[in-house]
Design a protein around this motif. Structure first.
Motif, PDB file in Angstrom:
ATOM      1  N   LYS A  88      -4.265   6.206   1.952  1.00 29.22           N
ATOM      2  CA  LYS A  88      -2.928   5.722   2.275  1.00 29.22           C
ATOM      3  C   LYS A  88      -3.093   4.328   2.839  1.00 29.22           C
ATOM      4  O   LYS A  88      -3.632   4.152   3.925  1.00 29.22           O
ATOM      5  CB  LYS A  88      -2.296   6.640   3.319  1.00 29.22           C
ATOM      6  CG  LYS A  88      -0.823   6.450   3.511  1.00 29.22           C
ATOM      7  CD  LYS A  88      -0.325   7.088   4.771  1.00 29.22           C
ATOM      8  CE  LYS A  88      -0.517   8.589   4.785  1.00 29.22           C
ATOM      9  NZ  LYS A  88      -0.051   9.193   6.048  1.00 29.22           N
ATOM     10  N   SER A  89      -2.677   3.334   2.058  1.00 25.54           N
ATOM     11  CA  SER A  89      -2.947   1.967   2.466  1.00 25.54           C
ATOM     12  C   SER A  89      -1.745   1.087   2.213  1.00 25.54           C
ATOM     13  O   SER A  89      -0.943   1.354   1.317  1.00 25.54           O
ATOM     14  CB  SER A  89      -4.154   1.450   1.676  1.00 25.54           C
ATOM     15  OG  SER A  89      -4.299   0.078   1.851  1.00 25.54           O
ATOM     16  N   TYR A  92      -3.667  -2.294  -1.973  1.00 25.86           N
ATOM     17  CA  TYR A  92      -4.081  -1.391  -3.034  1.00 25.86           C
ATOM     18  C   TYR A  92      -5.338  -0.638  -2.590  1.00 25.86           C
ATOM     19  O   TYR A  92      -6.003  -1.007  -1.630  1.00 25.86           O
ATOM     20  CB  TYR A  92      -4.319  -2.150  -4.344  1.00 25.86           C
ATOM     21  CG  TYR A  92      -5.310  -3.279  -4.211  1.00 25.86           C
ATOM     22  CD1 TYR A  92      -6.667  -3.041  -4.289  1.00 25.86           C
ATOM     23  CD2 TYR A  92      -4.867  -4.580  -3.975  1.00 25.86           C
ATOM     24  CE1 TYR A  92      -7.577  -4.057  -4.147  1.00 25.86           C
ATOM     25  CE2 TYR A  92      -5.779  -5.614  -3.835  1.00 25.86           C
ATOM     26  CZ  TYR A  92      -7.127  -5.343  -3.914  1.00 25.86           C
ATOM     27  OH  TYR A  92      -8.035  -6.353  -3.757  1.00 25.86           O
ATOM     28  N   SER A  93      -5.663   0.423  -3.307  1.00 23.76           N
ATOM     29  CA  SER A  93      -6.763   1.292  -2.888  1.00 23.76           C
ATOM     30  C   SER A  93      -7.914   1.199  -3.883  1.00 23.76           C
ATOM     31  O   SER A  93      -7.728   1.505  -5.054  1.00 23.76           O
ATOM     32  CB  SER A  93      -6.245   2.728  -2.859  1.00 23.76           C
ATOM     33  OG  SER A  93      -5.538   2.988  -4.055  1.00 23.76           O
ATOM     34  N   CYS A 115      -7.463   5.250  -8.714  1.00 20.90           N
ATOM     35  CA  CYS A 115      -7.214   4.995  -7.292  1.00 20.90           C
ATOM     36  C   CYS A 115      -5.774   5.349  -6.973  1.00 20.90           C
ATOM     37  O   CYS A 115      -4.850   4.819  -7.602  1.00 20.90           O
ATOM     38  CB  CYS A 115      -7.435   3.528  -6.966  1.00 20.90           C
ATOM     39  SG  CYS A 115      -9.049   2.912  -7.436  1.00 20.90           S
ATOM     40  N   ASN A 117      -2.761   5.686  -4.119  1.00 18.99           N
ATOM     41  CA  ASN A 117      -2.268   5.257  -2.821  1.00 18.99           C
ATOM     42  C   ASN A 117      -1.096   6.161  -2.431  1.00 18.99           C
ATOM     43  O   ASN A 117      -0.145   6.309  -3.210  1.00 18.99           O
ATOM     44  CB  ASN A 117      -1.802   3.801  -2.971  1.00 18.99           C
ATOM     45  CG  ASN A 117      -1.828   3.072  -1.664  1.00 18.99           C
ATOM     46  OD1 ASN A 117      -2.006   3.673  -0.603  1.00 18.99           O
ATOM     47  ND2 ASN A 117      -1.636   1.766  -1.728  1.00 18.99           N
TER      48      ASN A 117
END
Ligand code: THU
Ligand code: ZN
Length: 143
Positions: A88-89, A92-93, A115, A117
């Motif tokens: 959870k960012s 971007y992840s 990826c 998020n």
């Protein structure tokens, strides 16, 4: 890196994402509060999962991807084909540089990466697909 919708993922990719979401629930991240889940698909189509595990001395921290890859190696397989990571960012992840290098070690170089998020309610916010060669071109290896 490509932004995709859930319905553009294959059945196997969705399976990996689900496994990573499940693994993330066991993340131990009291210091950063940043939980990560990962799931790798090995060359025999078995799934191995991992979560980040922190320690008060940050150098002892295991990344989710590393834990998943270690689980694969421990099971007797040394080649991953795909990996999903979930976090959870606000940005971007993507897997960090260390994890990318570990993927180089335990793959033939062809690894597809999903990826995910999450939003504040832990629902899927955005999905990116990429590859190890896109994230780590000219990787260090000895032939
Ligand atoms: N983390 C991962 O699990 N994977 C990565 O590739 C990047 C960072 C974890 C380590 C630490 O527990 C937290 O995210 C914040 O850096
Ligand atoms: Zn990492």
């Amino acid at each position: 890196m490509k932004k995709v919708e859930l319905n553009q993922l294959s059945k196997r990719q969705i399976e990996l994402v689900d496994a990573a979401i499940e693994a993330r629930k066991n993340a131990y991240a009291p210091y950063s509060n940043f939980k990560v889940g990962a799931a790798v698909l090995d060359e025999e189509d078995n799934i191995h999962t991992g979560c980040n595990i922190e320690s008060i001395d940050y150098t002892l921290t295991s990344h989710a991807e590393m834990v998943a890859i270690d689980a694969m190696v421990k099971s007797g397989c040394r080649n991953l084909k795909e990996i999903a990571i979930v976090l959870k960012s606000t940005a971007y992840s993507v897997p960090c540089g260390l994890c990318r290098q570990k993927m180089v070690e335990f793959s033939n170089g062809n690894v597809s990466i999903v990826c995910v998020n999450l939003d504040s309610e832990e629902k899927i916010k955005e999905i990116f697909t990429t590859s190890l060669s896109e994230l780590l071109p000219y990787a260090f290896k000895q032939l």
